[in-house]
Design a protein around this motif. Structure first.
Motif, PDB file in Angstrom:
ATOM      1  N   ARG A  95      34.483  37.703  34.162  1.00 36.59           N
ATOM      2  CA  ARG A  95      35.770  37.843  33.471  1.00 36.59           C
ATOM      3  C   ARG A  95      36.404  39.204  33.712  1.00 36.59           C
ATOM      4  O   ARG A  95      37.628  39.354  33.602  1.00 36.59           O
ATOM      5  CB  ARG A  95      35.569  37.623  31.968  1.00 36.59           C
ATOM      6  N   ALA A  96      35.606  40.198  34.041  1.00 36.58           N
ATOM      7  CA  ALA A  96      36.134  41.549  34.240  1.00 36.58           C
ATOM      8  C   ALA A  96      36.796  41.721  35.596  1.00 36.58           C
ATOM      9  O   ALA A  96      37.483  42.720  35.823  1.00 36.58           O
ATOM     10  CB  ALA A  96      35.010  42.576  34.082  1.00 36.58           C
ATOM     11  N   GLU A  97      36.600  40.766  36.511  1.00 36.04           N
ATOM     12  CA  GLU A  97      37.202  40.905  37.837  1.00 36.04           C
ATOM     13  C   GLU A  97      38.720  40.936  37.732  1.00 36.04           C
ATOM     14  O   GLU A  97      39.332  40.014  37.193  1.00 36.04           O
ATOM     15  CB  GLU A  97      36.784  39.748  38.744  1.00 36.04           C
ATOM     16  N   PRO A  98      39.363  41.988  38.233  1.00 31.03           N
ATOM     17  CA  PRO A  98      40.829  42.064  38.149  1.00 31.03           C
ATOM     18  C   PRO A  98      41.516  40.997  38.999  1.00 31.03           C
ATOM     19  O   PRO A  98      40.938  40.457  39.947  1.00 31.03           O
ATOM     20  CB  PRO A  98      41.140  43.465  38.689  1.00 31.03           C
ATOM     21  N   HIS A  99      42.769  40.720  38.660  1.00 25.02           N
ATOM     22  CA  HIS A  99      43.555  39.738  39.398  1.00 25.02           C
ATOM     23  C   HIS A  99      44.255  40.372  40.599  1.00 25.02           C
ATOM     24  O   HIS A  99      44.356  39.762  41.650  1.00 25.02           O
ATOM     25  CB  HIS A  99      44.612  39.112  38.488  1.00 25.02           C
TER      26      HIS A  99
END
Length: 377
Positions: free
Chosen positions: A222-226
């Motif tokens: 979930r922490a992976e940036p877009h």
């Protein structure tokens, strides 16, 4: 450090992200293609220059750029090296490999090795690797040992980092309004359902450990940036990638080989994010087309099915070892021996237990002489 912790081995996944660097980002002085050309040149200047070539998108891009640069500078062509697994159909990328080496004109240099059990998790090559270097991440790192040995005194180019820099974990943003609506409709249908787990069940772990691993993994995903520039910077700080690259360097240095991973080169990363860094979840094929900029053959960046190599590492030696395991050697604060015996009573075994296979094989078959200080850093 290139070693893996007991927790990583038990969980079958390396988690954690280092804090952001305070150093200023490198300026983007070149186009992405020009930056890749600069990144491969040091390897070409140190022949023999081998390329770990599977026929996938990343290794095909690296090979094409290396051939282009070698011919521009009058240097020896790079030597593509390919493993083939005749009885593991899901690994087959031979049709792409053939098309690519032909369009690049490097067929005469191409080295192909057909293997069966040799690259198993505890097969012939892995045993040499484990006795020399101990357990390293990723568990399939041993497949590069024969290539590194062949490149002794020279260099090795890889497509490492492509999954992180060019793809990441998140699904690409929908390309059309229709695709967006279909995805949104699917999300609505899933409302109220229990979300699918991000990791398969891990019944070989103690229940509290399995929960902790699943929660940590979910939080990391979930922490992976877009946005591309932030996503790439985030992936470059992940332990999973950094540990693997460190281990690769360790083995390469031991054989006087210069390892070069052009897709992780700071100049390329700066050029890529300078060009497309503000894009939100760009698709890999779009990034590759932009990098090639019409200057590479179309086949190099054409979309293709991603091969699955799991079956190449779960062969007869692993099957025989897990069947004969007596339940000893695990850290029982993390691993439930009975649970592990149960999952290992079925074939194929879960991918998450592959590191445990190598760890427990080493417990049963320790090296005659411990790895030297030089290779245990």
């Amino acid at each position: 450090m290139s070693s893996v912790a007991t927790f990583d081995i038990a969980a079958g996944v390396v988690l954690g992200v280092d804090p952001p660097s305070t150093a200023p980002a490198s300026p983007a002085a070149d186009s992405p293609l020009a930056a890749l050309e600069s990144a491969v040149l040091p390897a070409l200047l140190r022949p023999p220059c081998l390329v770990s070539f599977s026929g996938g998108l990343d290794s095909s891009l690296v090979l094409a750029v290396a051939v282009r640069v070698a011919r521009r500078h009058g240097l020896p062509d790079p030597v593509p090296f390919t493993w083939r697994y005749p009885d593991v159909p899901r690994t087959d990328e031979s049709s792409w490999q053939e098309r690519i080496v032909d369009v690049l004109g490097v067929r005469e240099h191409w080295q192909i090795q057909h293997v069966y059990d040799e690259l198993d998790l505890v097969g012939e090559v892995a045993r040499r690797f484990l006795h020399r270097y101990g357990l390293r991440h990723p568990v399939n790192l041993h497949v590069h040992l024969p290539i590194i040995e062949l490149a002794r005194g020279g260099a090795l180019l890889t497509g490492a980092g492509g999954d992180q820099v060019l793809a990441g974990w998140r699904r690409p943003a929908p390309r059309t309004a229709w695709a967006y609506l279909r995805r949104a409709a699917g999300a609505v249908r899933r409302l109220g359902r229990r979300p699918a787990p991000l990791l398969p069940p891990m019944p070989w772990l103690r229940p509290e450990v399995a929960v902790a691993v699943a929660e940590a993994y979910r939080a990391e995903v979930r922490a992976e940036p877009h946005r591309l520039d932030r996503r790439v910077a985030w992936h470059l700080r992940r332990r999973d990638l950094r540990t693997g690259i460190d281990a690769f360097a360790l083995v390469s240095d031991d054989h006087d080989v210069l390892p070069v991973h052009p897709l992780l080169d700071p100049g390329f990363v700066a050029a890529l994010t300078g060009w497309a860094g503000r894009r939100w979840r760009p698709a890999r094929v779009d990034l590759l087309a932009g990098i090639a900029a019409g200057q590479l053959p179309e086949v190099i960046v054409a979309a293709r099915r991603k091969a699955n190599f799991l079956g190449a590492f779960l062969r007869t030696p692993t099957r025989e070892f897990v069947r004969s395991w007596d339940g000893a050697g695990v850290d029982e604060t993390l691993v439930d021996p009975a649970g592990l015996r149960t999952v290992w009573s079925h074939w194929p075994i879960p991918a998450g237990t592959m590191a445990l296979v190598q760890q427990l094989w080493l417990v049963r078959h320790p090296p005659v002489q411990s790895p030297t200080t030089e290779v245990s850093r």
